[in-house]
Design an enzyme around this catalytic site. Structure first.
Site, PDB file in Angstrom:
ATOM      1  N   ILE A  45       0.877  -1.191   0.000  1.00 42.42           N
ATOM      2  CA  ILE A  45       0.000   0.000   0.000  1.00 42.42           C
ATOM      3  C   ILE A  45       0.905   1.228   0.000  1.00 42.42           C
ATOM      4  O   ILE A  45       1.777   1.332   0.862  1.00 42.42           O
ATOM      5  CB  ILE A  45      -0.843   0.101   1.301  1.00 42.42           C
ATOM      6  CG1 ILE A  45      -1.538  -1.229   1.621  1.00 42.42           C
ATOM      7  CG2 ILE A  45      -1.849   1.230   1.234  1.00 42.42           C
ATOM      8  CD1 ILE A  45      -2.098  -1.256   3.046  1.00 42.42           C
ATOM      9  N   HIS A  46       0.724   2.108  -0.960  1.00 36.53           N
ATOM     10  CA  HIS A  46       1.485   3.364  -0.872  1.00 36.53           C
ATOM     11  C   HIS A  46       0.810   4.550  -1.546  1.00 36.53           C
ATOM     12  O   HIS A  46       1.283   5.667  -1.435  1.00 36.53           O
ATOM     13  CB  HIS A  46       2.896   3.190  -1.456  1.00 36.53           C
ATOM     14  CG  HIS A  46       2.912   3.167  -2.957  1.00 36.53           C
ATOM     15  ND1 HIS A  46       2.733   2.018  -3.679  1.00 36.53           N
ATOM     16  CD2 HIS A  46       3.082   4.160  -3.876  1.00 36.53           C
ATOM     17  CE1 HIS A  46       2.795   2.284  -4.975  1.00 36.53           C
ATOM     18  NE2 HIS A  46       2.989   3.582  -5.125  1.00 36.53           N
ATOM     19  N   ARG A  47      -0.300   4.318  -2.246  1.00 33.01           N
ATOM     20  CA  ARG A  47      -0.929   5.426  -2.969  1.00 33.01           C
ATOM     21  C   ARG A  47      -1.444   6.489  -2.015  1.00 33.01           C
ATOM     22  O   ARG A  47      -2.096   6.159  -1.008  1.00 33.01           O
ATOM     23  CB  ARG A  47      -2.124   4.926  -3.776  1.00 33.01           C
ATOM     24  CG  ARG A  47      -1.785   4.051  -4.900  1.00 33.01           C
ATOM     25  CD  ARG A  47      -1.341   4.831  -6.107  1.00 33.01           C
ATOM     26  NE  ARG A  47      -0.647   3.907  -6.974  1.00 33.01           N
ATOM     27  CZ  ARG A  47       0.111   4.246  -7.992  1.00 33.01           C
ATOM     28  NH1 ARG A  47       0.296   5.511  -8.274  1.00 33.01           N
ATOM     29  NH2 ARG A  47       0.694   3.346  -8.727  1.00 33.01           N
TER      30      ARG A  47
ATOM     31  N   ASP B  91      -2.019  -1.604  -4.139  1.00 35.88           N
ATOM     32  CA  ASP B  91      -2.444  -0.416  -4.883  1.00 35.88           C
ATOM     33  C   ASP B  91      -1.324   0.047  -5.813  1.00 35.88           C
ATOM     34  O   ASP B  91      -1.391   1.114  -6.399  1.00 35.88           O
ATOM     35  CB  ASP B  91      -2.905   0.710  -3.947  1.00 35.88           C
ATOM     36  CG  ASP B  91      -1.826   1.183  -2.990  1.00 35.88           C
ATOM     37  OD1 ASP B  91      -0.648   0.783  -3.144  1.00 35.88           O
ATOM     38  OD2 ASP B  91      -2.155   1.982  -2.081  1.00 35.88           O
TER      39      ASP B  91
END
Ligand code: UD1
Ligand code: UDP
Length: 384
Positions: free
Chosen positions: A213-215, A304
């Site tokens: 997850i990094h968005r 993501d």
């Protein structure tokens, strides 16, 4: 001997993976007896700078050392993009390249194209034509500008070509396939031989899910991040989560994923841990070869990330995309990828459905969605 001077601009993790494939092909091209030499120099903007977000990729993928590191570091979009732009202008004025090569859709991509076109230097955009049609994503703005201003638009898919056509961009557009596929083909066997991440984490193949997850749309929205965390807690399977530095900060702020080390004083933890079956195993960002190994051995991948969605397909793993839309629509059409956003229930349902199908991708899926693994050579032929 004639030389073509290329300045490659990179700054963020996925760009190192993509540029590695092209730099390797440049070196191969130069080994052949041709009247032309490609003289590539790499400029690192410094957008990513932690050792495990930058240096490890140069070392492991044998990317030529950057000639220049602009060391811009982190910051809000305007400041970061502006700092890269200002410093790049000096570099490009001094080096006067024949081509500037940019990758993907980061702030380094945006600054790269702006700096070059104002100096009348032609730009080749690798991974052109992708669209999410969500202009709240910073990446969408970066891509639109990069595509509008580039001379060569190097698309990874036919969809990308038709997205550009819909915007009236048809000149200089080529479907060359996806350079990330070149990278996976070159490195998958190396990963199998060299990576010891399975032993380090004491993992058996097919006994865990892999998540990233990094968005900004997820990390910077506490409700979405919390909703994803709740889904992960309901999933009865170990989830390995290599954490992007951006996410580490946000997870810490929101006190998410901590029940594995329960805090008796924090009321939220007491509440969350009630129905908890499992908690993700948080690890530092891993090297590329370790990431390929984790992908190759996972049951399901939840992400993501743009790149990780495709890597899931290449390793024949079902992918649950934690976004409201994807640029990689062909994966969804092929039944390999389910786009579920941050909705707890939809995430859990998508995982259950893939489990019911034995975590196998549809047998009738196309296997050549992203070209033939020779994208970098096609890019070089076009630059030449
Ligand atoms: C950037 C790209 C995104 C891409 C991602 C790949 C933009 C707008 N976004 O997002 O498209 O998918 O890279 O990973 O360009 N940080 C560190 N150490 C680092 C790098 C970042 O601690 O080495 C932290 C900083 O707190 C920083 C935050 O991560 O503020 C975000 O970094 P940034 O490069 O701005 O955006 P990404 O989320 O990495
Ligand atoms: N990656 C990696 N280590 C990690 C997470 C990702 O090597 O801990 C690799 C991944 O295999 C892929 C690329 O980084 O090749 C994707 O980068 P990221 O998800 O940061 O960016 P995006 O593709 O979403 O722009």
């Amino acid at each position: 001997m004639n030389g073509i001077k290329i300045i490659t601009i990179v700054g963020a993790r996925p760009q190192f993976v993509k540029a590695a494939a092209v730099s390797r092909a440049v070196a191969e091209f130069n080994r052949k007896e041709t009247p032309i030499t490609l003289n590539e120099r790499i400029v690192h903007t410094g957008q990513h700078y932690d050792e495990n977000m930058s240096k490890v990729f140069f070392d492991q993928l044998h990317i030529p050392r950057p000639d220049v590191n602009l060391k811009v570091g982190s910051g809000p979009h305007g400041r970061q993009t502006g700092a890269i732009l200002e410093k790049l202008e000096t570099v490009l004025t001094e080096t006067k390249p024949d081509w500037v090569l940019i990758y993907g859709d980061t702030n380094s991509t945006l600054a790269g194209v702006l700096a070059a076109v104002k100096l009348h230097i032609p730009v080749a955009h690798v991974e052109a034509g992708l669209r999410s049609y969500n202009r709240r994503m910073p990446e969408e703005i970066n891509r639109i500008v990069a595509d509008r201003l580039s001379t060569l638009l190097l698309c990874p898919t036919p969809t990308a070509v038709s997205n550009l056509a819909e915007e009236g961009i048809t000149e200089g557009v080529h479907n060359v396939g996806d350079v990330m596929y070149d990278s996976v083909l070159f490195n998958a066997e190396l990963a199998r031989k060299k990576s010891d991440i399975m032993q380090t984490l004491k993992l058996q193949p097919n006994s865990y899910y892999l998540a990233t997850i990094h968005r900004a749309e997820n990390t910077d929205d506490p409700d979405r991040l919390n909703s994803i965390a709740q889904a992960f807690e309901q999933i009865d399977m170990p989830i390995i989560l290599p954490m992007h530095p951006r996410t580490r900060g946000k997870i810490g702020d929101a006190n998410l994923f901590l029940p594995s080390q329960p805090s008796r004083t924090h009321p939220r933890h007491r509440h969350q841990s009630k129905n908890r079956l499992a908690s993700p195993i948080l690890i530092e960002p891993v090297t590329y070869l370790d990431m390929l190994t984790l992908e190759a051995n996972a049951r399901i991948i939840l992400t993501d990330s743009g790149g990780v969605q495709k890597e899931a397909y290449w390793f024949e793993k079902p992918c649950v995309t934690l976004r409201d839309e994807t640029e990689w629509v062909e994966l969804v059409q092929a039944g390999c990828n389910r786009v579920v956003g941050a909705d707890t229930q939809k995430i859990v349902e998508a995982v259950d459905e893939f489990e019911q199908a034995g975590c196998l991708l549809p047998a009738n899926r196309p296997t050549d969605l992203y070209g033939d693994g020779h994208s970098a050579e096609k890019i070089i032929a076009l630059l030449k």
